[in-house]
Scaffold this active site. Structure first.
Site, mmCIF file in Angstrom:
data_model
loop_
_atom_site.group_PDB
_atom_site.id
_atom_site.type_symbol
_atom_site.label_atom_id
_atom_site.label_comp_id
_atom_site.label_asym_id
_atom_site.label_seq_id
_atom_site.Cartn_x
_atom_site.Cartn_y
_atom_site.Cartn_z
ATOM 1 N N ASN A 163 -3.273 4.744 5.935
ATOM 2 C CA ASN A 163 -2.837 6.133 6.161
ATOM 3 C C ASN A 163 -4.040 7.076 6.245
ATOM 4 O O ASN A 163 -4.028 8.056 6.978
ATOM 5 C CB ASN A 163 -1.941 6.595 5.015
ATOM 6 C CG ASN A 163 -0.545 6.034 5.120
ATOM 7 O OD1 ASN A 163 0.012 5.937 6.218
ATOM 8 N ND2 ASN A 163 0.011 5.616 3.996
ATOM 9 N N HIS A 199 9.530 4.801 3.377
ATOM 10 C CA HIS A 199 9.520 3.377 3.712
ATOM 11 C C HIS A 199 9.208 2.458 2.532
ATOM 12 O O HIS A 199 9.921 1.500 2.259
ATOM 13 C CB HIS A 199 8.442 3.099 4.774
ATOM 14 C CG HIS A 199 8.495 3.960 5.997
ATOM 15 N ND1 HIS A 199 9.291 3.670 7.092
ATOM 16 C CD2 HIS A 199 7.816 5.088 6.317
ATOM 17 C CE1 HIS A 199 9.098 4.592 8.029
ATOM 18 N NE2 HIS A 199 8.214 5.465 7.594
ATOM 19 N N ASP A 200 8.105 2.737 1.849
ATOM 20 C CA ASP A 200 7.483 1.724 0.987
ATOM 21 C C ASP A 200 8.276 1.280 -0.238
ATOM 22 O O ASP A 200 8.189 0.107 -0.626
ATOM 23 C CB ASP A 200 6.086 2.200 0.553
ATOM 24 C CG ASP A 200 5.128 2.255 1.733
ATOM 25 O OD1 ASP A 200 4.136 2.992 1.654
ATOM 26 O OD2 ASP A 200 5.377 1.545 2.732
ATOM 27 N N ASP A 246 3.876 5.135 -0.413
ATOM 28 C CA ASP A 246 3.274 4.150 -1.331
ATOM 29 C C ASP A 246 3.383 4.677 -2.766
ATOM 30 O O ASP A 246 3.752 3.959 -3.696
ATOM 31 C CB ASP A 246 1.784 3.943 -1.028
ATOM 32 C CG ASP A 246 1.512 3.526 0.397
ATOM 33 O OD1 ASP A 246 1.575 4.390 1.286
ATOM 34 O OD2 ASP A 246 1.258 2.337 0.624
ATOM 35 N N THR A 304 2.149 -2.442 0.643
ATOM 36 C CA THR A 304 2.809 -1.356 1.373
ATOM 37 C C THR A 304 1.867 -0.655 2.348
ATOM 38 O O THR A 304 2.119 0.478 2.772
ATOM 39 C CB THR A 304 3.375 -0.322 0.377
ATOM 40 O OG1 THR A 304 2.301 0.135 -0.472
ATOM 41 C CG2 THR A 304 4.473 -0.915 -0.474
ATOM 42 N N PHE A 312 3.164 0.930 12.029
ATOM 43 C CA PHE A 312 1.791 1.296 11.670
ATOM 44 C C PHE A 312 1.053 0.215 10.872
ATOM 45 O O PHE A 312 -0.083 -0.140 11.202
ATOM 46 C CB PHE A 312 1.807 2.602 10.868
ATOM 47 C CG PHE A 312 0.439 3.041 10.421
ATOM 48 C CD1 PHE A 312 -0.015 2.752 9.138
ATOM 49 C CD2 PHE A 312 -0.402 3.725 11.287
ATOM 50 C CE1 PHE A 312 -1.274 3.138 8.724
ATOM 51 C CE2 PHE A 312 -1.668 4.125 10.884
ATOM 52 C CZ PHE A 312 -2.115 3.828 9.597
ATOM 53 N N ASN A 313 1.640 -0.289 9.782
ATOM 54 C CA ASN A 313 0.919 -1.217 8.912
ATOM 55 C C ASN A 313 0.488 -2.481 9.653
ATOM 56 O O ASN A 313 -0.604 -3.001 9.431
ATOM 57 C CB ASN A 313 1.772 -1.610 7.702
ATOM 58 C CG ASN A 313 1.886 -0.491 6.695
ATOM 59 O OD1 ASN A 313 1.051 0.415 6.650
ATOM 60 N ND2 ASN A 313 2.940 -0.514 5.894
ATOM 61 N N ASP A 350 -1.829 1.930 0.697
ATOM 62 C CA ASP A 350 -2.704 2.933 1.332
ATOM 63 C C ASP A 350 -2.145 4.337 1.067
ATOM 64 O O ASP A 350 -1.863 5.093 1.996
ATOM 65 C CB ASP A 350 -2.818 2.667 2.837
ATOM 66 C CG ASP A 350 -1.472 2.721 3.564
ATOM 67 O OD1 ASP A 350 -1.479 2.977 4.794
ATOM 68 O OD2 ASP A 350 -0.421 2.551 2.915
HETATM 69 O O1 RIB Z 1 5.044 2.683 9.089
HETATM 70 C C1 RIB Z 1 5.204 3.129 7.766
HETATM 71 C C2 RIB Z 1 4.114 2.595 6.899
HETATM 72 O O2 RIB Z 1 2.855 3.083 7.345
HETATM 73 C C3 RIB Z 1 4.227 3.053 5.434
HETATM 74 O O3 RIB Z 1 3.707 2.063 4.599
HETATM 75 C C4 RIB Z 1 3.354 4.271 5.387
HETATM 76 O O4 RIB Z 1 2.814 4.510 4.075
HETATM 77 C C5 RIB Z 1 2.259 3.875 6.321
HETATM 78 O O5 RIB Z 1 1.339 3.068 5.592
HETATM 79 CA CA CA Z 2 1.935 2.633 3.036
#
Ligand code: RIB
Ligand code: CA
Length: 316
Positions: free
Chosen positions: A40, A238-239, A16, A124, A165-166, A11
């Site tokens: 996102n 993160h990704d 990403d 991701t 979040f994901n 996303d």
């Molecule tokens: O929580 C972080 C994740 O949420 C990452 O993948 C960021 O791109 C968002 O998608």
């Molecule tokens: Ca992401």
């Protein structure tokens, strides 16, 4: 060299995009498809960003539009982190290929069915596309070698106290994927919030001196603002951890755990709940990354960026 066929599902999203910088740079990967998911930002925006990133990096695999909303949850977006476009900051090139006429789940299934080797999915964003792939094309499960995700958090969340979040975005999708019986790797906040790009790293990234490095430095300069406002020491990128778990497992500490997804809790919906006590009825289903060598992570980013030396595309 035996290449590993992969599907990128995300996303974008600054992190990403940087994950895909790593993926494209690694000669061991054969990118078979790239699919977008709402997360996102809206799917319209994440699809536009997906196509632009592929043009920037020279990813010539087919790109397909994926899920525009979670399976049942109400969609949320993360404009506070990624901006209104989902990839605010540097200008990007125009797409250099048509969007696939196939929906993401159908392109993913086609790629997996046609592959003579098991395909790895690197997800991701929210797991909506992967879950829908299991629902619409269950027959492909046997040719999926691994699903490596960024998502979850074994001790805390980021979108709310309990959920990352994901997973929060589509807990039903995550629950289906975590119980699909396919080998999984999970980079949750436990490790990804240690994958911090510090302000002092930006000059080193930019000094690689090619167009992609300049864009990545610009992405970090945008992406670092919000986390530093709320107390992070830099940008938790993160990704890329979901890619590096496949290419450089040596920079991680990992543990095989049983992980389930909370679907009901008023305060805990979307939590990734791990059994650290190894109860007999909870056979581990996920290799979880718990720590990372941050300095090595940055070294690997700089190394990956040099793979783009000499590449230049038109950016209006
Ligand atoms: O929580 C972080 C994740 O949420 C990452 O993948 C960021 O791109 C968002 O998608
Ligand atoms: Ca992401």
């Amino acid at each position: 060299m035996e290449k590993i066929p992969i599907i990128l599902d995300g996303d974008p999203g600054h992190d990403d995009a940087i994950a895909w910088v790593f993926a494209k740079a690694d000669p061991r990967f054969d990118i078979k498809a790239v699919v977008s998911v709402a997360g996102n930002q809206t799917n319209e925006k994440t699809t536009r960003n997906t196509r632009a990133i592929c043009a920037l990096l020279g990813i010539d695999a087919p790109v397909a539009r994926g899920a525009v909303r979670p399976i049942t949850a109400d969609p949320v977006t993360a404009g506070n982190w990624h901006g209104d476009s989902g990839l605010d900051g540097p200008k990007m090139p125009e797409p250099d290929q048509e969007l696939s006429p196939l929906a993401a789940v159908d392109l993913m299934a086609k790629v997996i069915e046609e592959s003579d080797k098991p395909v790895t999915i690197i997800a991701t964003g929210p797991l909506t596309n992967v879950a829908e792939l299991m629902i619409v094309h269950p027959e492909v499960k046997n040719n999926i070698g691994c699903i490596s995700i960024m998502g979850g958090g074994l001790t805390h969340g980021n979108w709310c106290p309990a959920a990352e979040f994901n997973i929060f975005e589509d807990p039903e999708a995550a629950h289906l994927v975590f119980h699909a019986g396919i080998p999984m790797m999970m980079c949750g906040l436990d490790v990804t919030e240690k994958a911090i790009v510090l302000p002092s790293d930006i000059d080193r990234i930019r000094s690689v001196g090619n167009q992609v490095a300049e864009v990545v430095a610009g992405w970090v300069e945008f992406f670092i603002r919000y986390p530093m406002e709320i107390g992070y020491a830099g940008a938790p990128v993160h990704d890329p951890c979901a890619v590096l778990m496949l290419t450089h497992p040596e920079i991680f500490e990992t543990k095989d755990l049983y992980v389930d997804i909370e679907l009901e809790g008023e305060y805990t919906r979307g939590a990734t709940v791990a059994d650290f006590n190894g109860r007999p009825e909870n056979k581990p289903n996920v290799k979880c990354a718990l720590a990372i060598d941050r300095d090595k992570y940055i070294d690997l980013l700089v190394e990956a960026l040099h793979a783009y030396d000499g590449r230049e595309v038109k950016i209006r």
